[in-house]
Design a protein around this motif. Sequence first.
Motif, PDB file in Angstrom:
ATOM      1  N   UNK A  90       0.863  -1.180   0.000  1.00 12.08           N
ATOM      2  CA  UNK A  90       0.000   0.000   0.000  1.00 12.08           C
ATOM      3  C   UNK A  90       0.901   1.232   0.000  1.00 12.08           C
ATOM      4  N   UNK A  91       1.133   1.788  -1.184  1.00 13.12           N
ATOM      5  CA  UNK A  91       2.102   2.864  -1.340  1.00 13.12           C
ATOM      6  C   UNK A  91       1.719   4.129  -0.584  1.00 13.12           C
ATOM      7  N   UNK A  92       0.404   4.400  -0.502  1.00 15.37           N
ATOM      8  CA  UNK A  92      -0.024   5.595   0.207  1.00 15.37           C
ATOM      9  C   UNK A  92       0.378   5.586   1.662  1.00 15.37           C
ATOM     10  N   UNK A  93       0.547   4.389   2.235  1.00 13.45           N
ATOM     11  CA  UNK A  93       0.938   4.280   3.639  1.00 13.45           C
ATOM     12  C   UNK A  93       2.446   4.357   3.788  1.00 13.45           C
ATOM     13  N   UNK A  94       3.153   3.515   3.057  1.00  8.22           N
ATOM     14  CA  UNK A  94       4.592   3.395   3.301  1.00  8.22           C
ATOM     15  C   UNK A  94       5.387   4.561   2.724  1.00  8.22           C
ATOM     16  N   UNK A  95       4.942   5.128   1.612  1.00  9.06           N
ATOM     17  CA  UNK A  95       5.644   6.270   1.029  1.00  9.06           C
ATOM     18  C   UNK A  95       5.613   7.475   1.966  1.00  9.06           C
ATOM     19  N   UNK A  96       4.545   7.590   2.733  1.00  7.78           N
ATOM     20  CA  UNK A  96       4.371   8.778   3.554  1.00  7.78           C
ATOM     21  C   UNK A  96       4.736   8.558   5.015  1.00  7.78           C
ATOM     22  N   UNK A  97       5.253   7.374   5.339  1.00  8.35           N
ATOM     23  CA  UNK A  97       5.650   7.100   6.726  1.00  8.35           C
ATOM     24  C   UNK A  97       7.094   6.644   6.864  1.00  8.35           C
ATOM     25  N   UNK A  98       7.612   5.943   5.872  1.00  4.67           N
ATOM     26  CA  UNK A  98       8.965   5.393   5.987  1.00  4.67           C
ATOM     27  C   UNK A  98      10.009   6.502   5.899  1.00  4.67           C
ATOM     28  N   UNK A  99      11.090   6.331   6.656  1.00  2.00           N
ATOM     29  CA  UNK A  99      12.220   7.258   6.566  1.00  2.00           C
ATOM     30  C   UNK A  99      13.032   6.981   5.308  1.00  2.00           C
ATOM     31  N   UNK A 100      13.223   5.692   5.018  1.00  4.53           N
ATOM     32  CA  UNK A 100      13.923   5.267   3.810  1.00  4.53           C
ATOM     33  C   UNK A 100      13.191   4.068   3.227  1.00  4.53           C
ATOM     34  N   UNK A 101      13.468   3.800   1.959  1.00  2.00           N
ATOM     35  CA  UNK A 101      12.882   2.649   1.293  1.00  2.00           C
ATOM     36  C   UNK A 101      13.981   1.837   0.604  1.00  2.00           C
ATOM     37  N   UNK A 102      13.832   0.524   0.653  1.00  2.00           N
ATOM     38  CA  UNK A 102      14.657  -0.389  -0.133  1.00  2.00           C
ATOM     39  C   UNK A 102      13.710  -1.110  -1.079  1.00  2.00           C
ATOM     40  N   UNK A 103      14.062  -1.127  -2.362  1.00  2.00           N
ATOM     41  CA  UNK A 103      13.228  -1.772  -3.381  1.00  2.00           C
ATOM     42  C   UNK A 103      13.900  -3.066  -3.808  1.00  2.00           C
ATOM     43  N   UNK A 104      13.168  -4.184  -3.702  1.00  2.00           N
ATOM     44  CA  UNK A 104      13.674  -5.467  -4.172  1.00  2.00           C
ATOM     45  C   UNK A 104      13.037  -5.814  -5.512  1.00  2.00           C
ATOM     46  N   UNK A 105      13.823  -6.463  -6.350  1.00  2.00           N
ATOM     47  CA  UNK A 105      13.324  -6.934  -7.647  1.00  2.00           C
ATOM     48  C   UNK A 105      14.088  -8.197  -8.008  1.00  2.00           C
ATOM     49  N   UNK A 106      13.357  -9.282  -8.222  1.00  2.00           N
ATOM     50  CA  UNK A 106      13.943 -10.571  -8.567  1.00  2.00           C
ATOM     51  C   UNK A 106      15.010 -10.989  -7.562  1.00  2.00           C
ATOM     52  N   UNK A 107      14.709 -10.751  -6.293  1.00  2.00           N
ATOM     53  CA  UNK A 107      15.564 -11.227  -5.216  1.00  2.00           C
ATOM     54  C   UNK A 107      16.756 -10.367  -4.882  1.00  2.00           C
ATOM     55  N   UNK A 108      16.907  -9.218  -5.536  1.00  2.00           N
ATOM     56  CA  UNK A 108      18.063  -8.364  -5.299  1.00  2.00           C
ATOM     57  C   UNK A 108      17.613  -6.927  -5.032  1.00  2.00           C
ATOM     58  N   UNK A 109      18.506  -6.131  -4.448  1.00  2.00           N
ATOM     59  CA  UNK A 109      18.201  -4.721  -4.189  1.00  2.00           C
ATOM     60  C   UNK A 109      18.288  -3.951  -5.499  1.00  2.00           C
ATOM     61  N   UNK A 110      17.187  -3.318  -5.870  1.00  2.00           N
ATOM     62  CA  UNK A 110      17.132  -2.515  -7.092  1.00  2.00           C
ATOM     63  C   UNK A 110      17.480  -1.058  -6.806  1.00  2.00           C
ATOM     64  N   UNK A 111      16.986  -0.545  -5.667  1.00  2.00           N
ATOM     65  CA  UNK A 111      17.208   0.862  -5.337  1.00  2.00           C
ATOM     66  C   UNK A 111      17.042   1.065  -3.842  1.00  2.00           C
TER      67      UNK A 111
END
Length: 249
Positions: free
Chosen positions: A189-210
């Motif tokens: 739920x992007x509306x929740x985590x985008x507006x509460x998290x201090x930082x974000x880690x994005x995973x894609x196919x088992x690895x860190x994308x960003x």
Amino acid sequence: METLRVEHVVKEFGGLRAINNISLEVREGEILGLIGPNGAGKSTLINCISGVFKPNSGHIWLGRREITGWSPHAVCRAGIARTFQIPRPFPRLTARENVRVASFHRKSDPLEALERVGLHTKADVPARDLTFHERRKLEIARALATRPRFLLLDEVMAGLNPTETAEMVALVRQLREELGLSMLWVEHVMGAIMECADRLVVLHQGAVLAEGTPREIANDPQVIEVYLGERYAFKEDQLAACEEPERGL
């Protein structure tokens, strides 16, 4: 300052590498969001940290202690609690009894945890009679009863309506502000985590994308392409409520 660190963790199932050389750090007092498409490895990573799965390689540290491969109860005793995507309380036990089971190794009052999540009036209601939203909150109460320093949240917003989601967002903020909990939070739920998290880690196919701030992630072309689909439009008043001065990090 105590941190939760994941260093070059790999987890394989047969010939499938579910997570591939993942490294990240949850700082003290921080909400670190973990996002990405289904099957990206988010829940697998949570399971490795919490002791459900043993990594094939890599290291997991809680402060100066390496907890790689520890059993779930040992990880919990060390100060890391978690929730699950699908709440599975003991259906015939009351909410109070469900929390008491979770607090078996801690001297904690089940009612205190229930009050923290707003379920104290349902303390004597069997878990099977709670709504889905209330079961989600009971899941958090059970985790809080272990008196953790780090809380792993696995899709606590899934299946909630907008009103319930807003209530859960307020609860997550409250837990950080009042208890000083550090959190690794898996969410779709992007509306929740985008507006509460201090930082974000994005995973894609088992690895860190960003990795970066919510605003950096929302503008990352690779993240937009593989996951978001479009730039996330922040609500500035809500974002300001999350962008508070750092707490000695």
